[in-house]
Design an enzyme around this catalytic site. Structure first.
Site, mmCIF file in Angstrom:
data_model
loop_
_atom_site.group_PDB
_atom_site.id
_atom_site.type_symbol
_atom_site.label_atom_id
_atom_site.label_comp_id
_atom_site.label_asym_id
_atom_site.label_seq_id
_atom_site.Cartn_x
_atom_site.Cartn_y
_atom_site.Cartn_z
ATOM 1 N N LYS A 237 -4.162 -2.242 -0.414
ATOM 2 C CA LYS A 237 -3.203 -1.738 0.568
ATOM 3 C C LYS A 237 -1.950 -1.220 -0.116
ATOM 4 C CE LYS A 237 -4.728 -5.063 4.048
ATOM 5 N NZ LYS A 237 -4.351 -6.252 4.834
ATOM 6 N N TYR B 14 0.615 1.179 6.472
ATOM 7 C CA TYR B 14 -0.094 0.938 5.228
ATOM 8 C C TYR B 14 -1.401 1.705 5.163
ATOM 9 C CZ TYR B 14 -2.250 -2.792 8.103
ATOM 10 O OH TYR B 14 -2.869 -3.512 9.092
ATOM 11 N N HIS C 66 -4.004 -12.465 5.278
ATOM 12 C CA HIS C 66 -5.341 -11.959 5.560
ATOM 13 C C HIS C 66 -5.994 -11.301 4.346
ATOM 14 C CE1 HIS C 66 -3.379 -11.246 9.730
ATOM 15 N NE2 HIS C 66 -3.735 -12.514 9.584
ATOM 16 N N ASP D 30 -3.874 -16.870 12.680
ATOM 17 C CA ASP D 30 -3.006 -17.282 11.572
ATOM 18 C C ASP D 30 -2.677 -18.768 11.618
ATOM 19 O OD1 ASP D 30 -3.130 -14.693 10.673
ATOM 20 O OD2 ASP D 30 -1.229 -14.110 11.568
ATOM 21 N N ASN E 119 -2.815 2.515 8.799
ATOM 22 C CA ASN E 119 -2.494 1.642 9.924
ATOM 23 C C ASN E 119 -0.987 1.614 10.151
ATOM 24 O OD1 ASN E 119 -5.226 0.866 10.147
ATOM 25 N ND2 ASN E 119 -4.937 -0.742 8.645
#
Length: 182
Positions: free
Chosen positions: A70, A130, A61, A169, A48
């Site tokens: 990740k 990532y 998240h 968020d 990503n």
């Protein structure tokens, strides 16, 4: 590549060797066999790339199903990157670790599956890339409130500033009310 231990044993900082001269630089950002032998025996399935402006905070998240490990890095600008251990049976459950990642220091952070993750952009803008060990699944995504006082995360946000947050968020749960990995 140098591995730097953090206050949470499963979270690692990776510092690549940089080869440079007046023409520029070269560095290796990932090699599967080395990563599996030295950091974690995982397979990455998705890459990503996001771009954000100064003051944007993305996180915290995690996915309860299809949990994602990740490997994160910044290719332009700087962010303060944070991981929270959401694994209920872990010795570091509820602990967080944060560090600056930038295009200048070229460091990467390994955030294993079972952690909530997010970052705050400290430069005028930042590009964040990532690798993920599982696919994004919004139906399983959870969010912990970035400023939960119980977590004591020391975000580098100036006193008179408020981070820019998505609606998701803003609606993050307090850690004590969140769902954990069991």
């Amino acid at each position: 590549m140098e591995i730097i231990d953090t206050s949470i044993p499963d979270v690692k900082i990776l510092e690549p060797r940089i080869f440079g001269d007046e023409r520029g630089f070269f560095l290796e950002t990932f090699r599967d066999d080395w990563f599996k032998e030295n950091v974690a025996n995982v397979t990455f399935v998705q890459d990503n790339h996001s771009k954000s402006s100064h003051g944007i905070l993305r996180g915290m998240h995690y996915q309860l199903k299809q949990a994602q490990g990740k490997l994160v890095r910044v290719i332009s600008g700087e962010v303060y990157d944070v991981a929270i251990d959401m694994r209920e049976n872990s010795p570091s459950f509820g602990q967080s670790f944060g560090t600056l990642l930038s295009s200048e220091n070229k460091r990467m952070m390994w955030v294993p599956a079972g952690f909530a993750h997010g970052f705050y952009v400290t430069s005028p803008s930042a590009e964040f890339v990532y690798k993920c060990t599982d696919y994004y699944a919004p139906e399983f995504e959870q969010s912990v409130l970035w400023n939960d006082p119980a977590l004591k995360i020391s975000w580098p946000i100036k006193t008179n500033e408020q981070p820019l947050l998505s609606e998701k968020d803003k609606a993050g749960k307090l850690f004590k009310d969140a769902q954990y990995y069991r």
